[in-house]
Design an enzyme around this catalytic site. Sequence first.
Site, PDB file in Angstrom:
ATOM      1  N   ASN A 159      21.304  28.552  34.495  1.00 16.76           N
ATOM      2  CA  ASN A 159      22.588  27.885  34.732  1.00 16.76           C
ATOM      3  C   ASN A 159      23.029  26.948  33.616  1.00 16.76           C
ATOM      4  OD1 ASN A 159      23.295  29.191  37.054  1.00 16.76           O
ATOM      5  ND2 ASN A 159      22.466  27.634  38.409  1.00 16.76           N
ATOM      6  N   ASP A 209      15.891  21.721  30.653  1.00 23.94           N
ATOM      7  CA  ASP A 209      16.112  21.266  32.020  1.00 23.94           C
ATOM      8  C   ASP A 209      14.742  21.148  32.682  1.00 23.94           C
ATOM      9  OD1 ASP A 209      17.040  20.682  34.537  1.00 23.94           O
ATOM     10  OD2 ASP A 209      18.014  22.616  34.885  1.00 23.94           O
ATOM     11  N   CYS A 218      16.746  15.236  35.833  1.00 20.12           N
ATOM     12  CA  CYS A 218      16.910  14.858  37.238  1.00 20.12           C
ATOM     13  C   CYS A 218      16.179  13.551  37.527  1.00 20.12           C
ATOM     14  CB  CYS A 218      16.403  15.968  38.160  1.00 20.12           C
ATOM     15  SG  CYS A 218      14.661  16.326  37.969  1.00 20.12           S
TER      16      CYS A 218
END
Length: 185
Positions: A8, A76, A102
């Site tokens: 993504n 990520d 995150c």
Amino acid sequence: GLCCRNGNPARPLAPRVRRLRGYDSSEGSIREAAEAARLLGHDHVTFARQGAGRALAALLAEKGTQAAEVRGVIADPPRAGLKALVDGLVSLAPELFLYVSCSPPTLARDAKDLVRGGLRLEELVPFDMFPQTFHLETVAEWVQDEEAAAVLAGWGCDYLQGALIGRASPERPWRVAPTQATSRA
């Protein structure tokens, strides 16, 4: 992309690059990423099941060869961050490095080492994807120098933000206009 998950974060950039490679240790994520690339007709995008450390070591071993042309890196990682990979990333010397985090504490920890390694934080964009919780996604755009920042303007956080949210402003097609971002109900 390192720790590319199902692709993504890199997918919006695929139409703008000559070649894109993604690595993740999850077989399911790699399978999903490869299928999405195939469905979108992105023949220049490849994915491999390989941990971030091994993938980075392979890229560093290729450095200096034509196969190793790495202008940008997207990572990520899981909540633990990139602590073990920061030195390798700095050695790879990408012109643009997008760090999707995150965990603000691990991003802050890794940011100190990235700055020491010579990268400069160009932009930091938080995404409150989980309202009314303490979880916060952040995209940090790092560049090597002023020249790289000028050449790559619009390739980093701005473009990724617009592509991920799916709303672009007419004057900057990669930037989400504040009125559009707040008008979603």
